[in-house]
Design a protein around this motif. Structure first.
Motif, short mmCIF file in Angstrom:
data_model
loop_
_atom_site.label_atom_id
_atom_site.label_comp_id
_atom_site.label_asym_id
_atom_site.label_seq_id
_atom_site.Cartn_x
_atom_site.Cartn_y
_atom_site.Cartn_z
N VAL A 82 38.84 85.70 59.21
CA VAL A 82 39.39 84.48 58.65
C VAL A 82 38.32 83.50 58.18
CG1 VAL A 82 41.57 84.65 59.90
CG2 VAL A 82 39.66 83.43 60.93
N ALA A 83 37.05 83.80 58.48
CA ALA A 83 35.97 82.92 58.04
C ALA A 83 34.67 83.71 57.96
CB ALA A 83 35.81 81.75 59.01
N ALA A 84 33.75 83.22 57.14
CA ALA A 84 32.45 83.86 56.99
C ALA A 84 31.39 82.79 56.81
CB ALA A 84 32.46 84.80 55.79
N ILE A 85 30.24 83.04 57.41
CA ILE A 85 29.09 82.14 57.30
C ILE A 85 27.91 82.95 56.81
CG2 ILE A 85 27.46 80.67 58.53
CD1 ILE A 85 29.70 80.10 60.56
N HIS A 86 27.23 82.44 55.81
CA HIS A 86 26.00 83.06 55.30
C HIS A 86 24.90 82.03 55.52
CE1 HIS A 86 23.57 84.35 51.50
NE2 HIS A 86 22.92 84.58 52.61
N ALA A 87 23.98 82.35 56.42
CA ALA A 87 22.89 81.45 56.74
C ALA A 87 21.57 82.21 56.70
CB ALA A 87 23.11 80.84 58.13
N HIS A 88 20.48 81.51 56.92
CA HIS A 88 19.14 82.11 56.87
C HIS A 88 18.32 81.70 58.09
CE1 HIS A 88 19.74 81.93 52.24
NE2 HIS A 88 20.25 83.03 52.74
N PRO A 89 18.73 82.12 59.29
CA PRO A 89 17.93 81.78 60.48
C PRO A 89 16.52 82.34 60.33
CG PRO A 89 20.06 82.69 61.12
CD PRO A 89 19.92 82.89 59.63
N PRO A 90 15.49 81.51 60.55
CA PRO A 90 14.11 81.95 60.32
C PRO A 90 13.72 83.23 61.08
CG PRO A 90 14.18 79.59 60.64
CD PRO A 90 15.56 80.10 60.93
N THR A 91 14.14 83.37 62.32
CA THR A 91 13.78 84.57 63.08
C THR A 91 14.40 85.81 62.46
OG1 THR A 91 13.63 83.23 65.08
CG2 THR A 91 13.78 85.61 65.38
#
Length: 135
Positions: free
Chosen positions: A91-100
């Motif tokens: 029902v939801a999606a997150i696209h992020a760029h965690p440095p590690t």
């Protein structure tokens, strides 16, 4: 107050938390959610997740066409819509760029080799995709 506006506020809160933790800098990352009427809320193109307001979010249909909003939907909407099409249960999606995470992928290190067993149990194998031009 509609459920959609509550969801818009929640997306903005999540965006602020992602940004505050350094998981998305500048205009990196995007968030989307499936609405019960078949539309999808998504962050607009070029937006900072830490500065989102509920009215900033746009809605698109399953074909990616803009339905509501005063700006363009994220160029990554195709990735989100593909995930929703493949997995009707999400029902939801997150696209992020965690440095590690970025460091591991740039080094070509698989998460299945070094992740905590709890991560593998919770998520299964975590694939790494090859570089692709955004959008």
């Amino acid at each position: 107050m509609s459920d959609e506006w509550q969801l818009r506020r929640e997306i903005c809160q999540i965006g602020r938390r992602i940004h505050a933790r350094g998981y998305a800098a500048g205009t990196d990352g995007n968030i989307s959610a499936r609405l019960t009427d078949g539309r999808f809320l998504i962050t607009p193109s070029g937006s900072c997740l830490g500065e989102l307001e509920p009215g900033d979010l746009v809605s698109v249909d399953a074909a990616g066409r803009l339905l509501t909003g005063n700006t363009t939907a994220s160029s990554e909407r195709w990735m989100h819509l593909s995930a929703y099409a493949e997995r009707p249960d999400i029902v939801a999606a997150i696209h992020a760029h965690p440095p590690t995470v970025i460091a591991f992928t740039l080094a070509g290190v698989s998460f299945s080799q070094c992740a905590l067993p709890e991560v593998i149990l919770a998520f299964g194998q975590i694939p790494i995709s090859s570089y692709a031009t955004p959008g």
